[in-house]
Design an enzyme around this catalytic site. Structure first.
Site, PDB file in Angstrom:
ATOM      1  N   GLU A 141       8.169  -6.156  -6.134  1.00 18.81           N
ATOM      2  CA  GLU A 141       7.268  -6.284  -4.785  1.00 18.81           C
ATOM      3  C   GLU A 141       6.356  -7.454  -5.261  1.00 18.81           C
ATOM      4  O   GLU A 141       5.376  -7.716  -4.377  1.00 18.81           O
ATOM      5  CB  GLU A 141       6.670  -5.170  -4.610  1.00 18.81           C
ATOM      6  CG  GLU A 141       7.283  -3.758  -4.221  1.00 18.81           C
ATOM      7  CD  GLU A 141       8.191  -3.841  -2.787  1.00 18.81           C
ATOM      8  OE1 GLU A 141       7.859  -5.095  -2.082  1.00 18.81           O
ATOM      9  OE2 GLU A 141       8.826  -3.050  -2.444  1.00 18.81           O
ATOM     10  N   HIS A 164       0.265  -0.520  -3.848  1.00 12.47           N
ATOM     11  CA  HIS A 164       0.948   0.016  -3.088  1.00 12.47           C
ATOM     12  C   HIS A 164       1.374   1.311  -3.617  1.00 12.47           C
ATOM     13  O   HIS A 164       1.682   1.509  -4.756  1.00 12.47           O
ATOM     14  CB  HIS A 164       2.441  -0.994  -3.157  1.00 12.47           C
ATOM     15  CG  HIS A 164       3.818  -0.069  -2.505  1.00 12.47           C
ATOM     16  ND1 HIS A 164       3.458   0.163  -1.249  1.00 12.47           N
ATOM     17  CD2 HIS A 164       4.744  -0.057  -3.034  1.00 12.47           C
ATOM     18  CE1 HIS A 164       4.872   0.839  -0.985  1.00 12.47           C
ATOM     19  NE2 HIS A 164       5.502   0.765  -2.053  1.00 12.47           N
ATOM     20  N   HIS A 166       2.845   5.446  -2.284  1.00 11.87           N
ATOM     21  CA  HIS A 166       3.823   6.422  -1.371  1.00 11.87           C
ATOM     22  C   HIS A 166       2.892   7.905  -1.214  1.00 11.87           C
ATOM     23  O   HIS A 166       3.593   9.041  -1.618  1.00 11.87           O
ATOM     24  CB  HIS A 166       5.340   6.949  -2.157  1.00 11.87           C
ATOM     25  CG  HIS A 166       5.939   5.802  -2.608  1.00 11.87           C
ATOM     26  ND1 HIS A 166       7.138   5.910  -3.210  1.00 11.87           N
ATOM     27  CD2 HIS A 166       5.751   4.477  -2.120  1.00 11.87           C
ATOM     28  CE1 HIS A 166       7.611   4.599  -3.370  1.00 11.87           C
ATOM     29  NE2 HIS A 166       6.803   3.689  -2.575  1.00 11.87           N
ATOM     30  N   GLU A 194     -15.256  10.215   8.792  1.00  5.95           N
ATOM     31  CA  GLU A 194     -15.358   9.402   7.734  1.00  5.95           C
ATOM     32  C   GLU A 194     -14.570   7.980   7.621  1.00  5.95           C
ATOM     33  O   GLU A 194     -14.921   6.967   7.125  1.00  5.95           O
ATOM     34  CB  GLU A 194     -15.170  10.017   6.431  1.00  5.95           C
ATOM     35  CG  GLU A 194     -15.707   9.394   5.208  1.00  5.95           C
ATOM     36  CD  GLU A 194     -17.291   9.585   5.135  1.00  5.95           C
ATOM     37  OE1 GLU A 194     -17.876   9.196   4.382  1.00  5.95           O
ATOM     38  OE2 GLU A 194     -17.753  10.465   5.904  1.00  5.95           O
ATOM     39  N   HIS A 235       8.144   4.910   4.218  1.00  5.58           N
ATOM     40  CA  HIS A 235       7.862   4.490   2.934  1.00  5.58           C
ATOM     41  C   HIS A 235       6.605   4.486   2.128  1.00  5.58           C
ATOM     42  O   HIS A 235       6.536   5.205   1.100  1.00  5.58           O
ATOM     43  CB  HIS A 235       8.254   2.876   2.975  1.00  5.58           C
ATOM     44  CG  HIS A 235       8.503   2.387   1.375  1.00  5.58           C
ATOM     45  ND1 HIS A 235       9.283   1.460   1.146  1.00  5.58           N
ATOM     46  CD2 HIS A 235       7.522   2.397   0.398  1.00  5.58           C
ATOM     47  CE1 HIS A 235       9.246   0.919  -0.407  1.00  5.58           C
ATOM     48  NE2 HIS A 235       8.001   1.588  -0.626  1.00  5.58           N
TER      49      HIS A 235
HETATM   50  O1  2HA Z   1       8.007  -0.002  -7.181  1.00  7.89           O
HETATM   51  O2  2HA Z   1       7.608   1.509  -4.605  1.00  7.89           O
HETATM   52  O3  2HA Z   1       8.382  -0.164  -2.891  1.00  7.89           O
HETATM   53  C1  2HA Z   1       8.761   0.861  -6.444  1.00  7.89           C
HETATM   54  C2  2HA Z   1       8.500   0.800  -4.941  1.00  7.89           C
HETATM   55  C3  2HA Z   1       9.027  -0.326  -4.215  1.00  7.89           C
HETATM   56 ZN    ZN Z   2       7.565   1.691  -2.308  1.00  9.26          ZN
END
Ligand code: 2HA
Ligand code: ZN
Length: 257
Positions: A141, A164, A166, A194, A235
């Site tokens: 990424e 990033h 999840h 908040e 995602h």
């Molecule tokens: O690195 O989360 O979006 C793995 C991920 C790809």
């Molecule tokens: Zn990801």
């Protein structure tokens, strides 16, 4: 090869291995590296980083570069071209997670699971100057991160971090909520008061698309122009900030809501 040649070769290898070990430890002791490692650990403890999920990047400050550059590799990797030149990031150095690395392993061996890349003086390619021990490379990424940095720097000259992850609840919300940025933001604000304070600019939502591509990087960067949090439907989420705490805290707040 005579005895003295092979003895010299063994000595050279020993010196370079010893320098490698010192370099690993010296860089790992820098406070920005310790904080980055802690953020990776904390994200995993929150349940945001299953397996190799998620990645992070930190744009090094001049003082970070100053304290580390003596420990950079004598022979950096070859230059790798970016999908398109990023002139605004020319010469910048980034601490980033390795492709395929598991966030829960970063603290066990930082020099193998994270590394430092530098951009050339036209922002067209990058090379590894520290870390990624054992043949690792930066996250797939990287284009999304770098384009995100450029976009946020235009809005906030202090921005240093793109993260990033999840987070479970936010991903679940994209399965049941209208994927409209304004409505998504209003629901988060309503759920947790908040959030209005922490996320006054709200969150922007992108529909699902293939990750790891330059296209998603371009779209994420576009959404970063107006918000510090970009949700990737089905995602995960991208967040940025002037500090590691800022970026992490934005995800915490949205996820809690
Ligand atoms: O690195 O989360 O979006 C793995 C991920 C790809
Ligand atoms: Zn990801």
């Amino acid at each position: 090869m005579g005895f003295f040649d092979s003895a010299q070769e063994v000595l050279d290898k020993g010196v370079s291995a010893a320098k490698g070990a010192v370099s690993g430890v010296a860089v790992e002791q820098q406070s920005f590296v310790k904080q980055f490692v802690r953020m990776c650990d904390d994200g995993w403890r929150q349940g945001w980083h299953e397996r190799n999920g998620g990645n992070a990047s930190y744009r090094m400050a001049p003082e970070d570069v100053q304290s580390c550059k003596g420990f950079f590799y004598d022979t950096p990797s070859s230059w790798v071209a970016l999908p398109s030149p990023l002139l605004n990031l020319a010469g910048e150095k980034f601490l980033v997670t390795a492709a395929g690395s598991h966030m829960r392993n970063v603290s066990l061996d930082p020099a193998a699971n994270i590394g430092i890349v530098e951009l050339d003086d036209t922002g067209s390619s990058w090379r590894i100057v520290w870390g990624f021990k054992g043949g690792g490379v930066p996250t797939s990424e990287l284009p999304s991160h770098l384009m995100g940095h450029i976009s946020r720097l235009a809005a906030d000259a202090e921005n240093r971090v793109v993260m990033h992850s999840h987070p479970t609840n936010l991903i679940a919300m994209t399965c049941v909520h209208e994927l409209d940025s304004r409505e998504f933001t209003r629901t988060l604000w309503r759920m947790n008061n908040e959030c209005i304070m922490v996320l006054p600019d709200g969150v922007n939502v992108l529909p699902w698309q293939l990750c790891g591509t330059s296209d998603i990087g371009v779209e994420t960067a576009r959404e970063f122009k107006t918000a510090r949090v970009v949700v990737w439907a089905h995602h995960g989420v991208y967040a940025c900030g002037a500090s590691l705490d800022d970026a992490f805290g934005l995800i915490e707040s949205a996820e809690k809501a």
